[in-house]
Scaffold this active site. Sequence first.
Site, PDB file in Angstrom:
ATOM      1  N   THR A 100       1.530   6.955  13.679  1.00  0.00           N
ATOM      2  CA  THR A 100       0.878   5.919  12.876  1.00  0.00           C
ATOM      3  C   THR A 100       1.467   4.553  13.189  1.00  0.00           C
ATOM      4  OG1 THR A 100       0.482   7.522  11.109  1.00  0.00           O
ATOM      5  CG2 THR A 100       0.283   5.190  10.541  1.00  0.00           C
ATOM      6  N   CYS A 136      14.178   9.853   6.841  1.00  0.00           N
ATOM      7  CA  CYS A 136      14.014   9.513   8.265  1.00  0.00           C
ATOM      8  C   CYS A 136      15.336   9.457   9.001  1.00  0.00           C
ATOM      9  CB  CYS A 136      13.266   8.194   8.399  1.00  0.00           C
ATOM     10  SG  CYS A 136      14.129   6.793   7.655  1.00  0.00           S
ATOM     11  N   GLU A 154      10.134  16.086  15.531  1.00  0.00           N
ATOM     12  CA  GLU A 154      10.699  15.819  14.217  1.00  0.00           C
ATOM     13  C   GLU A 154      10.035  16.717  13.176  1.00  0.00           C
ATOM     14  OE1 GLU A 154      11.431  11.977  11.281  1.00  0.00           O
ATOM     15  OE2 GLU A 154       9.588  12.101  12.457  1.00  0.00           O
ATOM     16  N   LYS A 199       0.866  -1.173   0.000  1.00  0.00           N
ATOM     17  CA  LYS A 199       0.000   0.000   0.000  1.00  0.00           C
ATOM     18  C   LYS A 199       0.910   1.232   0.000  1.00  0.00           C
ATOM     19  CE  LYS A 199      -2.606   3.465   1.267  1.00  0.00           C
ATOM     20  NZ  LYS A 199      -2.053   4.802   1.635  1.00  0.00           N
ATOM     21  N   GLU A 246       9.707   0.881  11.047  1.00  0.00           N
ATOM     22  CA  GLU A 246      10.840   1.781  10.838  1.00  0.00           C
ATOM     23  C   GLU A 246      10.250   3.178  10.852  1.00  0.00           C
ATOM     24  OE1 GLU A 246      13.013   4.392   9.781  1.00  0.00           O
ATOM     25  OE2 GLU A 246      12.821   3.677   7.722  1.00  0.00           O
ATOM     26  N   GLY A 275       7.145   4.811   8.352  1.00  0.00           N
ATOM     27  CA  GLY A 275       6.408   6.060   8.382  1.00  0.00           C
ATOM     28  C   GLY A 275       6.536   6.770   9.715  1.00  0.00           C
TER      29      GLY A 275
END
Length: 494
Positions: free
Chosen positions: A249, A302, A398, A193, A268, A245
């Site tokens: 979430t 990230c 972040e 997805k 991750e 992500g």
Amino acid sequence: MSEVQILESVQIFLQRQHGHFIHGQHLEVDRQRLALINPATEQTVAHIAIGNQQDVDEAVESAQDAFINAWADTSPYERGQKLNKLADLIEFYAEELAQLETLTTGKLIHLARHLEVAQSVVFLRYFAGWATKVHGQTMQPSLPSMNGEKYTAYTIRQPVGVVAGIVPWNFSLMIGCWKIGSALTTGCTIVLKPSEFTTLSLLRVAELAIEAGIPKGVINVVTGTGETGQYLINSKHVKKISFTGSVPTGIAIAKQAMTNDLTRVSLELGGKNAAAILADANLDEILPNLLQATFVHQGQVCAAPERFFVHQSKYDEFTQKITAALQHFKIGSPLDESTMFGPLSNKAHFEKIKHFLDIAQQNDQIICGGRVIQGAGYFVEPTLLKVRDVDDPLFIEETFGPVVDVIPFESDEELISMMNHSRFGLTASIWSNDLSKALRLIPQIEAGSVWVNMHTFLDPAVPFGGVKASGLGREFSDAFIEDYTELKSVMIRY
């Protein structure tokens, strides 16, 4: 101006009525659709389907059927061969895939070519090499023998089944290939997805997988919003969730996975990554590498550093030199091969970064940059901020963008205390020629990866993942095998 011309094949692909890719073919969807926006121009480049419960069920059932009846009968050697063939095809269509990434993410075209696409090929080939090396162990039990009987035991690793791969918008193609490689190498099948902002490159890869000889249903792609992803992670046939992500979430997915009969999950997530510039560092030597690691893809990485810890003796020199360097960044079209800094990837993220810049402006924290560039596209200047202490809100949250903070330190003890003053623990780096000191600091830093005189860039042979709120599990090396297989013990009496 050296603007890249869009390939005819890319133009044709963009004009398609994009649907999902299920059981080896495109599934057209004639209902509400989402527009894909070019972040450099704010123009619509294509539309994608919004997957509903029925679409997701069909994709998962296809993956389940392929797991039982097709991929299970494919030998480890064949799996590796087919992944290598897919890598060959990605390499062959590299420019097409790079342009699709640039048009939908704002990624500089040379970055799309030489990092995103090229590293997708490298990682797939690395995973392919592990296909024949997933194995267990033999062991000798210590059970007592009553009547002369003996015992032996061994373990085998078996694929968990259908994997749900939830892919972010910053490196959709490359991270999607990480998930494909991990799943297929171990004998699993996958339903991907992608982010609703960056979908097209993975739809194209799913096509190429069929051309590579990978059986229908082994790789499926459903497109849509977060609701589509929710349908996917709740599917009864999904035995493993691989999510890349945001932290909120990821935590929500982990909680849901635990209620779904303890579905396996690897996360991750994000980070407020630290870079420590020690007193002996030669700033003229390290600055080019540090700037590249920090502002690659406009800081939307990230692993990229967002917190600079600079020894007090170097602080003024550091801020002066980094300011001068950032002022010479050429900002412009990501399709211009001479551009050094492109747009943010989507409007929602653009608004988030604008919010951070407004706060910094109000608090008089901007050392350089800090402005939104007027006109079409989601452009902001690369920005350096000063912070008063480690509890400054801009030092804690972040940003996932080209907004970095700098703070001085005096002692090693103060440095470690400030670096670890974060709920995140994804990556960190030390910039120094004093290897002895660096080696003493490394064990004290709370991060899944620590670099010395480099930052951000990954290698498939080196495990990657976070500690604390930055993640769960590890990617790459041989560490991924444990997350995609079940360990079965066998004991025999004879």
